[in-house]
Scaffold this motif. Structure first.
Motif, mmCIF file in Angstrom:
data_model
loop_
_atom_site.group_PDB
_atom_site.id
_atom_site.type_symbol
_atom_site.label_atom_id
_atom_site.label_comp_id
_atom_site.label_asym_id
_atom_site.label_seq_id
_atom_site.Cartn_x
_atom_site.Cartn_y
_atom_site.Cartn_z
ATOM 1 N N LEU A 280 -19.420 -28.116 -29.887
ATOM 2 C CA LEU A 280 -19.148 -29.230 -30.809
ATOM 3 C C LEU A 280 -20.409 -29.696 -31.509
ATOM 4 N N LEU A 281 -21.540 -29.607 -30.809
ATOM 5 C CA LEU A 281 -22.801 -30.021 -31.412
ATOM 6 C C LEU A 281 -23.757 -28.843 -31.550
ATOM 7 N N GLU A 307 -29.271 -34.191 -36.706
ATOM 8 C CA GLU A 307 -28.728 -35.317 -37.468
ATOM 9 C C GLU A 307 -27.497 -35.958 -36.813
ATOM 10 N N ILE A 308 -26.818 -35.227 -35.910
ATOM 11 C CA ILE A 308 -25.589 -35.743 -35.296
ATOM 12 C C ILE A 308 -25.828 -36.191 -33.851
ATOM 13 N N GLY A 309 -26.360 -35.298 -33.031
ATOM 14 C CA GLY A 309 -26.580 -35.656 -31.626
ATOM 15 C C GLY A 309 -26.736 -34.419 -30.787
ATOM 16 N N LYS A 310 -26.700 -34.586 -29.481
ATOM 17 C CA LYS A 310 -26.912 -33.441 -28.589
ATOM 18 C C LYS A 310 -26.008 -33.556 -27.368
ATOM 19 N N GLN B 78 -19.622 -41.146 -35.523
ATOM 20 C CA GLN B 78 -19.014 -40.158 -36.419
ATOM 21 C C GLN B 78 -17.631 -39.751 -35.906
ATOM 22 N N PHE B 81 -16.818 -35.886 -34.927
ATOM 23 C CA PHE B 81 -17.435 -35.417 -33.683
ATOM 24 C C PHE B 81 -16.899 -36.190 -32.484
ATOM 25 N N GLU B 84 -13.411 -35.054 -31.414
ATOM 26 C CA GLU B 84 -13.411 -33.738 -30.757
ATOM 27 C C GLU B 84 -14.018 -33.832 -29.358
ATOM 28 N N ILE B 85 -15.074 -34.619 -29.243
ATOM 29 C CA ILE B 85 -15.752 -34.744 -27.950
ATOM 30 C C ILE B 85 -14.828 -35.354 -26.901
ATOM 31 N N LEU B 115 -24.821 -39.158 -29.102
ATOM 32 C CA LEU B 115 -24.498 -39.193 -30.535
ATOM 33 C C LEU B 115 -25.324 -40.269 -31.225
ATOM 34 N N ASN B 116 -25.797 -39.945 -32.428
ATOM 35 C CA ASN B 116 -26.484 -40.960 -33.220
ATOM 36 C C ASN B 116 -25.441 -41.890 -33.830
#
Lengths: 377, 377
Positions: A280-281, A307-310, B78, B81, B84-85, B115-116
């Motif tokens: 997903l990431l 830019e999104i996350g981990k 977001q 994301f 889905e997570i 997540l940011n």
């Protein structure tokens, strides 16, 4: 031509041959389905010239009448309309009659359709395949072999040969191999054959996908006949022809490492679900994820899209043997391979972070997947 | 913000508010879901500025704990994301914690996502709706009223007002009307309200479709509040806001003929299936089919596309009263209307081949469909 037929048989048969009919064809008559009625029964044919499917409906089966043939003959009817019409007919039986000027009446209950047909004489002949040399596989095994390899064919036309699956027959064994040059899937199985013929051909991935869709999940044997440029799959009432791809398939055996530096035994489902979450990431269009070995049999799966996350996750393996390892790979390729391995536990064999790695069932060596890593570490 | 929540509740709530989130938005923060945790529970919000959905997950329900709030607070994550997570998390509970710089940790089992986030203060405020004047409808009736009318809204933006459904409230009755100027669907029902307020608004068809998708099939009451430019649908844990369309809805009452020249009573399913078959060979993009009255209560349905073929079918009606008739119409409009009429038998009232005709249930007058014929005879 005139016959009365059980609707269910007709619907099923039309649905099968429709798999070969393409609306985008340069040969107009191939947008049609050819119907031939003889005293033995009715044969339907669909083709896009790469794939041809012939389905036979016997006049009688197990003592009960399926088709009543009033007048043998033949016609070609527009596939799209004909298939929609038969599905929507009101009664359990259908009468199909060709009248003058190829005009064809389809009657069921009080509904009467009239379709403009084409002359069946103008329909291209199916490839002539000598059925002397053949081998046999149970239908369900054939479907599995297709499923476990065809996903790995190339979708790019850069090297057309890689859009097919390599079928090699040798010493009573069938080896199916597919690769898109980033990953490889191989499946082998014993086959029934009367002689010691060898074959080495490439069957288009698309053909195998369509074949898989129309085969039932039975263990009845499929006869397979391979000629110079065609392969024929033959079940009781179905003939499925596909052209073969021209050219030599690369020798993939030398890609497969003989030794490994790190071996991980792990529950397939645990690894699959963890990779699925990390994907997903995952970075880039291939959703790159990382895998690292930790002490005490722990595997760390992680990914990072700045830019999104981990995401980071630890999973417990059965065992890790050999060197420590950090490796990155496409989550998609890994997920495809793990889904194709019908095994509760698997062994993953690595030969360092820059070398292809192998996935195998721990129970048997009939399935093998190879994935090239991505350089990120 | 920090809380631990039952995964199933979170997944459902995220799925509901996602219906309002669009990836194509000019306001970047609206690609996110707002999460607010208070001691009472967790509220999720999604919005595309036309539709806004708020879903509340109570900290406790029926004596069992759903959310354990450790630290109230808020964040925007977001939507694509986050949704889905949460679906792929390994365990039944999830911990969500905002750390410094809006970075948000989502933990479940041994999987840890980071997540940011965005500052929830920057998320647009939902419309303020005074909840003093409201009326109520059971959820299943509301869903039926939507289903029976919304299909008839215009898909063209030529007259934007016709892309919505006209909702009129008068004397304790709700009238829903939709038309694309070629056909019209009307459904009325009694509603529960405490005062004698009247309303006349137009709700975007898209909003009603989305609302219908997230409402369960229960008979619990939905509170409906209409303001000058917003409508709010309120269930136990859900708020659904939609903007209203600007402009005056045309007066459709004068389109509906008061008298008829030919009345046909017929089994809905017989007519539907017959029109469905005829539509296969209907002419043009609207699949025009023909209907003719024959002696002794017989209806003939036919169509003809010269280059392909034709179809003709007779169906027995319950009764035909009045003048003989031959009329042509869009099979699609007829099929839509027949599917929306939840009635085994219907009455079709014609006023000649060039005038709009009406379809009604024979049991009640709560549903009415009008279709404009096509000139072919």
């Amino acid at each position: 031509m005139k016959f009365i037929i059980q609707k269910d048989y007709l619907v099923q048969s039309v649905q099968d041959v429709m798999k070969a009919v393409s609306s985008r064809t340069t040969i107009p008559i191939l947008t049609g389905i050819k119907i031939v009625a003889t005293t033995e029964g009715v044969t339907l044919t669909g083709s896009d010239s790469d794939i041809s499917i012939e389905s036979f409906i016997p006049a009688e089966e197990a003592g009960s009448e399926i088709v009543e043939i009033r007048q043998p003959g033949s016609i070609v009817l527009q596939a799209r309309f004909f298939s929609e019409i038969v599905k929507k007919l009101p009664k359990d039986t259908v009468e199909i009659e060709v009248q003058n000027h190829l005009s064809t009446v389809i009657r069921s209950g009080k509904a009467e359709f009239n379709l403009n047909g084409l002359d069946a004489e103008e329909y291209p002949h199916l490839p002539q395949v000598e059925e002397e040399n053949m081998f046999r596989i149970p239908t369900d095994l054939l479907k599995n072999m297709i499923r476990q390899t065809v996903f790995a064919v190339s979708v790019s036309e850069t090297r057309p040969i890689l859009t097919g699956v390599n079928w090699k027959v040798e010493s009573g064994q069938l080896h199916c191999t597919a690769t898109d040059s980033h990953r490889l899937a191989m499946r082998k199985a014993s086959i029934e054959m009367e002689n010691q013929d060898t074959y080495n051909v490439v069957i288009p991935g698309k053909s195998l996908n369509e074949l898989s869709k129309i085969l039932d999940d039975t263990n009845e044997l499929v006869d397979i006949v391979i000629t110079e440029n065609q392969v024929l799959f033959k079940t009781k009432h179905l003939l499925f022809f596909s052209r073969l791809l021209d050219g030599n398939y690369p020798d993939t055996s030398r890609l497969i490492p003989n030794e490994s530096k790190t071996d991980v035994v792990i529950t397939t489902k645990d690894l699959l679900q963890s990779i699925d979450r990390a994907s997903l990431l995952g970075e880039g269009k291939n959703n790159v994820v990382k895998l690292s070995t930790l002490p005490e049999g722990v595997i760390e799966v992680s990914s990072n899209t700045p830019e999104i996350g981990k995401v980071i996750e630890e999973i417990q393996s059965q065992s890790i043997e050999g060197e420590e390892l950090k490796i990155s790979f496409s989550a998609k390729y890994m997920i495809d391979a793990l889904k194709a391995l019908d095994s509760t536990e698997i062994k993953v064999s690595f030969t360092g972070a820059m070398r292809p790695f192998l996935l195998r069932s721990i129970d048997n060596d009939s399935v093998l997947h190879l994935i090239l890593p991505v350089r990120t570490f």
